[in-house]
Design a protein around this motif. Structure first.
Motif, short mmCIF file in Angstrom:
data_model
loop_
_atom_site.label_atom_id
_atom_site.label_comp_id
_atom_site.label_asym_id
_atom_site.label_seq_id
_atom_site.Cartn_x
_atom_site.Cartn_y
_atom_site.Cartn_z
N THR A 253 -1.19 -13.06 -4.95
CA THR A 253 -1.09 -11.60 -4.87
C THR A 253 -0.64 -11.00 -6.20
OG1 THR A 253 1.19 -11.62 -4.04
CG2 THR A 253 -0.60 -11.62 -2.40
N ASP B 42 -11.68 -9.73 -6.68
CA ASP B 42 -10.99 -9.39 -5.43
C ASP B 42 -11.13 -10.49 -4.38
OD1 ASP B 42 -10.12 -6.98 -6.38
OD2 ASP B 42 -11.84 -5.86 -5.60
N GLU C 62 -11.90 -12.52 0.84
CA GLU C 62 -11.17 -11.46 0.18
C GLU C 62 -9.70 -11.83 0.27
OE1 GLU C 62 -12.05 -7.56 1.66
OE2 GLU C 62 -14.18 -8.05 1.85
N ARG D 80 -6.84 -9.93 0.65
CA ARG D 80 -6.00 -9.30 1.66
C ARG D 80 -6.14 -9.89 3.06
NH1 ARG D 80 -4.71 -5.85 5.42
NH2 ARG D 80 -3.01 -4.40 5.17
N VAL E 81 -4.36 -13.34 3.13
CA VAL E 81 -2.90 -13.22 3.04
C VAL E 81 -2.35 -12.65 4.33
CG1 VAL E 81 -1.03 -12.01 1.84
CG2 VAL E 81 -2.86 -13.09 0.52
N ASP E 82 -3.02 -11.66 4.89
CA ASP E 82 -2.59 -11.04 6.14
C ASP E 82 -2.58 -12.06 7.27
OD1 ASP E 82 -1.84 -8.71 7.75
OD2 ASP E 82 -3.85 -8.90 8.61
N GLU F 143 4.43 -9.47 3.10
CA GLU F 143 4.28 -8.34 4.01
C GLU F 143 4.33 -7.01 3.25
OE1 GLU F 143 6.01 -10.50 8.03
OE2 GLU F 143 7.38 -9.30 6.81
N TRP G 161 3.34 -6.63 0.10
CA TRP G 161 2.07 -6.57 -0.61
C TRP G 161 0.96 -6.09 0.32
CZ3 TRP G 161 -2.74 -8.80 -0.19
CH2 TRP G 161 -3.58 -8.65 -1.28
N ILE G 162 0.96 -6.58 1.55
CA ILE G 162 -0.07 -6.19 2.54
C ILE G 162 0.03 -4.68 2.81
CG2 ILE G 162 -0.77 -6.42 4.95
CD1 ILE G 162 0.20 -9.41 4.67
N ARG G 163 1.23 -4.18 3.00
CA ARG G 163 1.40 -2.74 3.27
C ARG G 163 0.88 -1.88 2.13
NH1 ARG G 163 6.20 -4.61 5.31
NH2 ARG G 163 7.37 -4.08 3.42
N ASN G 164 0.95 -2.39 0.93
CA ASN G 164 0.55 -1.60 -0.25
C ASN G 164 -0.90 -1.84 -0.68
OD1 ASN G 164 3.07 -0.29 -0.69
ND2 ASN G 164 3.87 -2.25 -1.37
N HIS G 165 -1.61 -2.69 0.02
CA HIS G 165 -3.00 -2.96 -0.35
C HIS G 165 -3.89 -2.75 0.85
CE1 HIS G 165 -0.90 -4.77 -3.73
NE2 HIS G 165 -2.00 -4.50 -4.40
#
Length: 127
Positions: free
Chosen positions: A24, A49, A79, A81, A84-85, A121, A123-127
């Motif tokens: 990330t 990406d 991808e 995101r 990672v999610d 978590e 990073w996920i909220r911001n992407h």
């Protein structure tokens, strides 16, 4: 897509989370798991990406070899995101089901990797 991994293919979840934190941050990442006599090597390679994830096995963990010499057990391009999610959600579920004390017992006294989990978590909220 559902992927089931054998425990012998990965060290503690902390190592996987640390590797994904590096991803990330725009870096490639590698982690290794020794399971006598085999080494399992996870290779995360950023491609814009997207993320290429490979799990390689090497028969003799005592003889370091380049990635090309390993047997590819798994490969996927995703991808960043969604991957990672999925990992972050799965590890969060693991924590909610086990609790921190049971996690520590399961993983040889190691504390749950809360810092790495929260970093992902966020990073996920911001992407």
């Amino acid at each position: 897509m559902t992927i089931r991994l054998k425990a012998k293919m990965i060290n503690q979840p902390e190592h996987l989370l640390r590797g994904l934190v590096q991803v990330t941050q725009g870096q490639d990442s590698r982690l290794s798991r020794d399971s006598e006599p085999t080494e399992y090597r996870w290779v995360f390679t950023r491609e814009d990406d997207a993320l290429q994830v490979r799990i390689l096995s090497f028969y003799d963990r005592m003889r370091p070899e380049p990635d090309e010499a390993g047997r590819e057990l798994f490969a996927v391009r995703s991808e960043v995101r969604p991957l990672v999610d999925a990992v972050a959600r799965s590890v969060r579920l693991l924590l909610s089901r086990m609790g921190e004390a049971a996690y520590a017992r399961q993983w040889g006294g190691e504390a749950f990797p809360l810092h790495e989990q929260c970093t992902l978590e966020s990073w996920i909220r911001n992407h």
